[in-house]
Structure formats: structure tokens, C-alpha cells
Scaffold this active site. Structure first.
Site, mmCIF file in Angstrom:
data_model
loop_
_atom_site.group_PDB
_atom_site.id
_atom_site.type_symbol
_atom_site.label_atom_id
_atom_site.label_comp_id
_atom_site.label_asym_id
_atom_site.label_seq_id
_atom_site.Cartn_x
_atom_site.Cartn_y
_atom_site.Cartn_z
ATOM 1 N N GLY A 50 5.504 7.110 24.870
ATOM 2 C CA GLY A 50 3.862 6.701 25.028
ATOM 3 C C GLY A 50 2.944 7.846 24.217
ATOM 4 O O GLY A 50 1.961 7.236 23.658
ATOM 5 N N GLU A 103 0.706 13.969 27.374
ATOM 6 C CA GLU A 103 0.989 12.601 28.067
ATOM 7 C C GLU A 103 -0.020 11.498 27.574
ATOM 8 O O GLU A 103 -1.160 11.889 27.011
ATOM 9 C CB GLU A 103 0.865 12.976 29.646
ATOM 10 C CG GLU A 103 2.135 12.938 30.325
ATOM 11 C CD GLU A 103 2.947 11.788 30.323
ATOM 12 O OE1 GLU A 103 2.758 10.750 29.724
ATOM 13 O OE2 GLU A 103 3.760 11.725 31.333
ATOM 14 N N ASP A 104 0.532 10.434 27.594
ATOM 15 C CA ASP A 104 -0.445 9.272 27.298
ATOM 16 C C ASP A 104 -1.436 8.878 28.695
ATOM 17 O O ASP A 104 -2.282 8.591 28.431
ATOM 18 C CB ASP A 104 0.646 7.929 26.889
ATOM 19 C CG ASP A 104 1.473 7.485 28.071
ATOM 20 O OD1 ASP A 104 1.738 8.176 29.152
ATOM 21 O OD2 ASP A 104 2.068 6.668 27.767
ATOM 22 N N ASP A 107 -0.877 8.112 36.029
ATOM 23 C CA ASP A 107 -0.862 7.371 36.908
ATOM 24 C C ASP A 107 -0.812 7.450 38.427
ATOM 25 O O ASP A 107 -1.572 8.028 38.709
ATOM 26 C CB ASP A 107 0.180 5.796 36.284
ATOM 27 C CG ASP A 107 -0.263 4.451 37.260
ATOM 28 O OD1 ASP A 107 -1.249 4.291 37.678
ATOM 29 O OD2 ASP A 107 0.614 3.918 37.407
ATOM 30 N N PHE A 156 -3.822 -2.052 34.400
ATOM 31 C CA PHE A 156 -2.778 -1.758 33.254
ATOM 32 C C PHE A 156 -3.277 -1.811 31.801
ATOM 33 O O PHE A 156 -3.866 -2.782 31.497
ATOM 34 C CB PHE A 156 -1.604 -2.834 33.605
ATOM 35 C CG PHE A 156 -0.516 -2.281 32.683
ATOM 36 C CD1 PHE A 156 0.572 -1.201 33.353
ATOM 37 C CD2 PHE A 156 -0.050 -2.849 31.542
ATOM 38 C CE1 PHE A 156 1.629 -1.132 32.630
ATOM 39 C CE2 PHE A 156 0.991 -2.617 30.864
ATOM 40 C CZ PHE A 156 2.045 -1.483 31.319
ATOM 41 N N VAL A 157 -3.240 -0.890 31.171
ATOM 42 C CA VAL A 157 -3.615 -0.908 29.757
ATOM 43 C C VAL A 157 -2.664 -0.755 28.657
ATOM 44 O O VAL A 157 -1.520 -0.113 29.122
ATOM 45 C CB VAL A 157 -4.745 0.420 29.464
ATOM 46 C CG1 VAL A 157 -5.830 0.155 30.586
ATOM 47 C CG2 VAL A 157 -4.103 1.731 29.572
ATOM 48 N N ASP A 163 2.542 0.979 26.122
ATOM 49 C CA ASP A 163 3.205 -0.311 25.970
ATOM 50 C C ASP A 163 3.201 -1.295 27.049
ATOM 51 O O ASP A 163 3.067 -0.829 28.092
ATOM 52 C CB ASP A 163 4.564 -0.098 25.362
ATOM 53 C CG ASP A 163 5.314 0.439 26.660
ATOM 54 O OD1 ASP A 163 4.955 1.318 27.397
ATOM 55 O OD2 ASP A 163 6.555 0.060 27.265
ATOM 56 N N ARG A 169 2.454 -0.810 21.250
ATOM 57 C CA ARG A 169 1.925 0.476 20.874
ATOM 58 C C ARG A 169 1.264 0.761 19.752
ATOM 59 O O ARG A 169 0.361 1.737 19.540
ATOM 60 C CB ARG A 169 3.150 1.498 20.930
ATOM 61 C CG ARG A 169 4.194 1.467 22.172
ATOM 62 C CD ARG A 169 5.271 2.562 22.000
ATOM 63 N NE ARG A 169 6.346 2.331 22.965
ATOM 64 C CZ ARG A 169 6.258 2.987 24.150
ATOM 65 N NH1 ARG A 169 5.282 3.590 24.824
ATOM 66 N NH2 ARG A 169 7.247 2.683 25.083
HETATM 67 P P1 IMP Z 1 3.337 7.726 36.781
HETATM 68 O O1 IMP Z 1 4.532 8.534 36.535
HETATM 69 O O2 IMP Z 1 3.041 6.716 37.610
HETATM 70 O O3 IMP Z 1 1.988 8.890 36.493
HETATM 71 O O4 IMP Z 1 3.184 6.893 35.187
HETATM 72 C C1 IMP Z 1 3.312 7.721 33.963
HETATM 73 C C2 IMP Z 1 3.870 6.705 33.046
HETATM 74 O O5 IMP Z 1 4.013 5.305 33.305
HETATM 75 C C3 IMP Z 1 3.166 6.889 31.849
HETATM 76 O O6 IMP Z 1 3.400 8.024 30.990
HETATM 77 C C4 IMP Z 1 3.172 5.672 31.081
HETATM 78 O O7 IMP Z 1 4.221 5.754 30.077
HETATM 79 C C5 IMP Z 1 3.674 4.648 31.976
HETATM 80 N N1 IMP Z 1 2.136 3.986 32.680
HETATM 81 C C6 IMP Z 1 1.500 4.053 33.656
HETATM 82 N N2 IMP Z 1 0.315 3.444 33.543
HETATM 83 C C7 IMP Z 1 0.243 2.672 32.415
HETATM 84 C C8 IMP Z 1 -0.304 1.779 31.863
HETATM 85 O O8 IMP Z 1 -1.506 1.220 32.294
HETATM 86 N N3 IMP Z 1 -0.117 1.062 30.720
HETATM 87 C C9 IMP Z 1 1.247 1.546 29.948
HETATM 88 N N4 IMP Z 1 2.002 2.427 30.797
HETATM 89 C C10 IMP Z 1 1.815 2.912 31.684
HETATM 90 MG MG MG Z 2 4.404 8.068 29.327
#
Ligand code: IMP
Ligand code: MG
Length: 182
Positions: A50, A103-104, A107, A156-157, A163, A169
Site C-alpha cells: 500500500g 504506511e498508506d 485504520d 473504505f478508500v 487497493d 492502486r
Molecule cells: P489496520 O491494521 O486496521 O490499521 O489496517 C491497516 C492496513 O489495512 C493498511 O495498511 C491498509 O493496507 C489496509 N486498509 C485499511 N483501511 C483501508 C482502506 O480504507 N482502503 C484500503 N486499504 C485499507
Molecule cells: Mg498497508
């Protein structure tokens, strides 16, 4: 607007244009440059896949000597978190290094929390985190980024590295993907 997701047209709204993103990257890199200075090496640890596109643009605005490393984590299946994180590649040797995790999006914070726990054993000189996007309302794990491009709602984006099932992407902007298909 509508975007084609594997043959299904989905409703989407552009949140951040290519220009918005590049302006914000300039600001973020100025802060990183000011905080880190131009003398010491900074290891850019890119969380694949990402953050690849964001990191590529960010790194070209940094003034210190940099090294690039990558790591692959997996936590998402389709549009929701799976609830566990996997390290798909080994952590590089970061002993004695100043590290900037790129990081992208943050969440729930689960992936970043997992990565930071792993980095605790890496004997780094310092660890900071830069994320293009942040969803504060979705947070389940106590993690914060030192540098955030944009705070966004829980939606969700996609695009600019983010992606849906491996696709989209390549969109040059970040778009909110609204779930209703038509
Ligand atoms: P987390 O572990 O819940 O913080 O999620 C982190 C990872 O989930 C990010 O690095 C993304 O790869 C993916 N992710 C979380 N939210 C989104 C979204 O809205 N769109 C796409 N990928 C996401
Ligand atoms: Mg990621």
C-alpha cells in the site's frame, strides 16, 4: 463518479486529488527534513504494497541520506480487517538505524501495532511513523503516527497505493468507495 471494480461499476467520490496529495507530501517532507536534519542516515521502511506509491513520492522530497527497506504485512481481506496480521517478509537488519516507517493508512492500528512490537526487538536508534491517511474513529490499538497526511472518516478508500482486492492502486487520487453497486 463511477469506477470499474472487476467489471462492477461502483460509486466513488474523490477525497484527495493528485495535486492535494503532492502539496501535502511537500509539507510532510519539510517537517521530516526539519526534525531529522540532513546529516544522519534515515532508513525508509516501506510497508508494502500500500505505501509504495506514497513512499516513492515522499522520499524524493527528503534531504538526508536515505536507505530504503521494505516489509510486507497482511491484515485485510477485501473491505474488512481479518483481525490478525501476518509478516510476509523478514524484518531487515535495522540495528543502530534511525527508521521512518511509511504506511498508506492507519485504520484499527492493528498492523502498525504489530510492526512496532516487532521493531522493539530490532535495536534501532529511533523509530518514527509517517502515514498518508489516518482513520482516528476506527482505532482499536493504541498507536499514533508522527506524521499524518490526512485524517479521514471510517469509510473504505482506494487509490494512490490503496487497493480493493489488489486493484485500483494505480488511481492517481484517493477516492471514497461507496459500497452500493449500480
Ligand atoms: P489496520 O491494521 O486496521 O490499521 O489496517 C491497516 C492496513 O489495512 C493498511 O495498511 C491498509 O493496507 C489496509 N486498509 C485499511 N483501511 C483501508 C482502506 O480504507 N482502503 C484500503 N486499504 C485499507
Ligand atoms: Mg498497508
Amino acid at each position: 463518479m463511477k469506477i470499474d471494480v472487476n467489471g462492477t461499476m461502483m460509486q466513488a467520490k474523490i477525497l484527495f486529488s493528485e495535486n492535494d496529495i503532492h502539496k501535502r507530501i511537500k509539507e510532510l517532507s519539510e517537517k521530516i527534513n526539519a526534525d531529522h536534519g540532513k546529516d544522519n542516515v534515515l532508513v525508509i521502511l516501506i510497508v508494502l504494497n500500500g505505501a509504495l506509491i506514497f513512499a516513492a513520492d515522499l522520499i524524493r522530497n527528503l534531504i538526508m541520506p536515505t536507505e530504503m527497506e521494505t516489509i510486507r504485512l497482511k491484515s485485510y481481506e477485501s473491505m474488512s480487517s481479518t483481525g490478525h496480521v501476518q509478516l510476509l517478509t523478514q524484518l531487515p537488519d535495522l540495528a543502530g538505524k534511525h527508521v521512518l516507517v511509511v504506511e498508506d493508512i492507519i485504520d484499527t492500528g492493528r498492523s502498525l501495532h504489530f510492526l512496532l512490537e516487532n521493531l522493539k526487538h530490532a535495536n534501532t536508534a529511533s523509530v518514527k511513523v509517517c502515514s498518508l491517511l489516518n482513520k482516528p474513529e476506527a482505532r482499536e490499538f493504541d498507536v499514533t503516527a508522527d506524521y499524518v497526511g490526512f485524517d479521514i472518516a471510517k469509510n473504505f478508500v482506494v487509490g494512490y497505493g490503496l487497493d480493493l482486492d489488489g486493484r485500483l492502486r494505480n488511481l492517481p487520487y484517493v477516492a471514497d468507495l461507496l459500497p452500493q453497486a449500480n
